[in-house]
Design a protein around this motif. Structure first.
Motif, PDB file in Angstrom:
ATOM      1  N   MET A  14      34.415  33.609  26.421  1.00  0.00           N
ATOM      2  CA  MET A  14      35.775  33.129  26.596  1.00  0.00           C
ATOM      3  C   MET A  14      36.625  34.174  27.305  1.00  0.00           C
ATOM      4  SD  MET A  14      37.711  30.631  26.050  1.00  0.00           S
ATOM      5  CE  MET A  14      39.384  30.189  25.990  1.00  0.00           C
ATOM      6  N   CYS A  15      36.449  35.423  26.957  1.00  0.00           N
ATOM      7  CA  CYS A  15      37.248  36.491  27.549  1.00  0.00           C
ATOM      8  C   CYS A  15      36.915  36.657  29.034  1.00  0.00           C
ATOM      9  CB  CYS A  15      37.000  37.793  26.795  1.00  0.00           C
ATOM     10  SG  CYS A  15      38.005  39.147  27.383  1.00  0.00           S
ATOM     11  N   THR A  16      35.635  36.514  29.394  1.00  0.00           N
ATOM     12  CA  THR A  16      35.269  36.665  30.803  1.00  0.00           C
ATOM     13  C   THR A  16      35.844  35.532  31.649  1.00  0.00           C
ATOM     14  OG1 THR A  16      33.166  35.555  30.374  1.00  0.00           O
ATOM     15  CG2 THR A  16      33.170  37.958  30.346  1.00  0.00           C
ATOM     16  N   LYS A  17      35.942  34.340  31.084  1.00  0.00           N
ATOM     17  CA  LYS A  17      36.544  33.237  31.823  1.00  0.00           C
ATOM     18  C   LYS A  17      38.019  33.504  32.098  1.00  0.00           C
ATOM     19  CE  LYS A  17      33.465  29.534  30.438  1.00  0.00           C
ATOM     20  NZ  LYS A  17      33.342  28.211  29.817  1.00  0.00           N
ATOM     21  N   LEU A  18      38.711  34.078  31.133  1.00  0.00           N
ATOM     22  CA  LEU A  18      40.120  34.418  31.331  1.00  0.00           C
ATOM     23  C   LEU A  18      40.276  35.501  32.390  1.00  0.00           C
ATOM     24  CD1 LEU A  18      41.494  34.401  27.684  1.00  0.00           C
ATOM     25  CD2 LEU A  18      41.949  32.750  29.484  1.00  0.00           C
ATOM     26  N   ILE A  19      39.374  36.450  32.390  1.00  0.00           N
ATOM     27  CA  ILE A  19      39.425  37.519  33.392  1.00  0.00           C
ATOM     28  C   ILE A  19      39.182  36.945  34.780  1.00  0.00           C
ATOM     29  CG2 ILE A  19      38.260  39.603  34.213  1.00  0.00           C
ATOM     30  CD1 ILE A  19      37.848  40.337  31.267  1.00  0.00           C
ATOM     31  N   ILE A  20      38.213  36.054  34.899  1.00  0.00           N
ATOM     32  CA  ILE A  20      37.925  35.437  36.194  1.00  0.00           C
ATOM     33  C   ILE A  20      39.115  34.627  36.683  1.00  0.00           C
ATOM     34  CG2 ILE A  20      36.501  33.705  37.340  1.00  0.00           C
ATOM     35  CD1 ILE A  20      34.161  34.708  35.599  1.00  0.00           C
ATOM     36  N   ILE A  21      39.738  33.876  35.800  1.00  0.00           N
ATOM     37  CA  ILE A  21      40.921  33.095  36.170  1.00  0.00           C
ATOM     38  C   ILE A  21      42.053  34.023  36.594  1.00  0.00           C
ATOM     39  CG2 ILE A  21      42.727  31.584  35.264  1.00  0.00           C
ATOM     40  CD1 ILE A  21      40.526  30.266  33.539  1.00  0.00           C
ATOM     41  N   PHE A  22      42.247  35.103  35.862  1.00  0.00           N
ATOM     42  CA  PHE A  22      43.290  36.070  36.189  1.00  0.00           C
ATOM     43  C   PHE A  22      43.042  36.699  37.559  1.00  0.00           C
ATOM     44  CE2 PHE A  22      44.955  40.449  35.995  1.00  0.00           C
ATOM     45  CZ  PHE A  22      46.300  40.148  35.861  1.00  0.00           C
ATOM     46  N   VAL A  23      41.800  37.066  37.829  1.00  0.00           N
ATOM     47  CA  VAL A  23      41.463  37.683  39.113  1.00  0.00           C
ATOM     48  C   VAL A  23      41.683  36.689  40.247  1.00  0.00           C
ATOM     49  CG1 VAL A  23      39.538  38.567  40.495  1.00  0.00           C
ATOM     50  CG2 VAL A  23      39.878  39.385  38.168  1.00  0.00           C
ATOM     51  N   ARG A  24      41.329  35.431  40.045  1.00  0.00           N
ATOM     52  CA  ARG A  24      41.546  34.423  41.082  1.00  0.00           C
ATOM     53  C   ARG A  24      43.028  34.221  41.357  1.00  0.00           C
ATOM     54  NH1 ARG A  24      37.062  29.745  39.762  1.00  0.00           N
ATOM     55  NH2 ARG A  24      35.275  30.998  40.408  1.00  0.00           N
ATOM     56  N   ILE A  25      43.845  34.240  40.320  1.00  0.00           N
ATOM     57  CA  ILE A  25      45.289  34.089  40.506  1.00  0.00           C
ATOM     58  C   ILE A  25      45.846  35.274  41.279  1.00  0.00           C
ATOM     59  CG2 ILE A  25      47.508  34.073  39.296  1.00  0.00           C
ATOM     60  CD1 ILE A  25      46.110  32.400  37.111  1.00  0.00           C
ATOM     61  N   ILE A  26      45.439  36.483  40.910  1.00  0.00           N
ATOM     62  CA  ILE A  26      45.897  37.687  41.609  1.00  0.00           C
ATOM     63  C   ILE A  26      45.458  37.646  43.070  1.00  0.00           C
ATOM     64  CG2 ILE A  26      45.681  40.204  41.731  1.00  0.00           C
ATOM     65  CD1 ILE A  26      47.458  39.217  39.452  1.00  0.00           C
ATOM     66  N   PHE A  27      44.191  37.274  43.315  1.00  0.00           N
ATOM     67  CA  PHE A  27      43.674  37.190  44.681  1.00  0.00           C
ATOM     68  C   PHE A  27      44.464  36.173  45.498  1.00  0.00           C
ATOM     69  CE2 PHE A  27      40.796  35.342  47.851  1.00  0.00           C
ATOM     70  CZ  PHE A  27      40.529  36.479  48.587  1.00  0.00           C
ATOM     71  N   TYR A  28      44.801  35.038  44.891  1.00  0.00           N
ATOM     72  CA  TYR A  28      45.563  34.010  45.591  1.00  0.00           C
ATOM     73  C   TYR A  28      46.914  34.556  46.054  1.00  0.00           C
ATOM     74  CZ  TYR A  28      48.399  29.863  46.388  1.00  0.00           C
ATOM     75  OH  TYR A  28      49.244  28.945  46.934  1.00  0.00           O
ATOM     76  N   PHE A  29      47.623  35.235  45.169  1.00  0.00           N
ATOM     77  CA  PHE A  29      48.932  35.765  45.538  1.00  0.00           C
ATOM     78  C   PHE A  29      48.817  36.905  46.542  1.00  0.00           C
ATOM     79  CE2 PHE A  29      50.266  33.687  41.527  1.00  0.00           C
ATOM     80  CZ  PHE A  29      51.226  32.864  42.083  1.00  0.00           C
ATOM     81  N   MET A  30      47.782  37.726  46.419  1.00  0.00           N
ATOM     82  CA  MET A  30      47.579  38.792  47.395  1.00  0.00           C
ATOM     83  C   MET A  30      47.280  38.199  48.768  1.00  0.00           C
ATOM     84  SD  MET A  30      45.409  41.555  45.160  1.00  0.00           S
ATOM     85  CE  MET A  30      44.849  42.397  46.601  1.00  0.00           C
ATOM     86  N   MET A  31      46.490  37.137  48.803  1.00  0.00           N
ATOM     87  CA  MET A  31      46.160  36.505  50.067  1.00  0.00           C
ATOM     88  C   MET A  31      47.392  35.871  50.698  1.00  0.00           C
ATOM     89  SD  MET A  31      43.564  36.491  51.763  1.00  0.00           S
ATOM     90  CE  MET A  31      42.764  35.770  53.136  1.00  0.00           C
ATOM     91  N   GLN A  32      48.257  35.299  49.880  1.00  0.00           N
ATOM     92  CA  GLN A  32      49.492  34.722  50.408  1.00  0.00           C
ATOM     93  C   GLN A  32      50.361  35.805  51.036  1.00  0.00           C
ATOM     94  OE1 GLN A  32      50.276  31.475  50.690  1.00  0.00           O
ATOM     95  NE2 GLN A  32      48.215  31.142  49.939  1.00  0.00           N
TER      96      GLN A  32
END
Length: 59
Positions: A1-19
């Protein structure tokens, strides 16, 4: 469960960095191609001319 949250968090951060990256890439492109930035265009042209000529000699 914790790794899924980390992956989601990283994807959100990557999305904003890419924007941010795309925003500044567009801003820079508009700055370089504007008619007021002739010195920028000549600088890019000089870089292209040097490297393109050496590549042409290879073939």
């Amino acid at each position: 469960m914790c790794t899924k949250l980390i992956i989601i968090f990283v994807r959100i951060i990557f999305y904003f960095m890419m924007q941010d990256f795309l925003f500044y890439l567009n801003l820079g492109w508009e700055h370089i191609i504007s008619l007021d930035a002739l010195d920028h265009q000549l600088f890019v042209l000089a870089l292209i001319a040097v490297y393109s000529y050496s590549d042409w000699k290879k073939y």
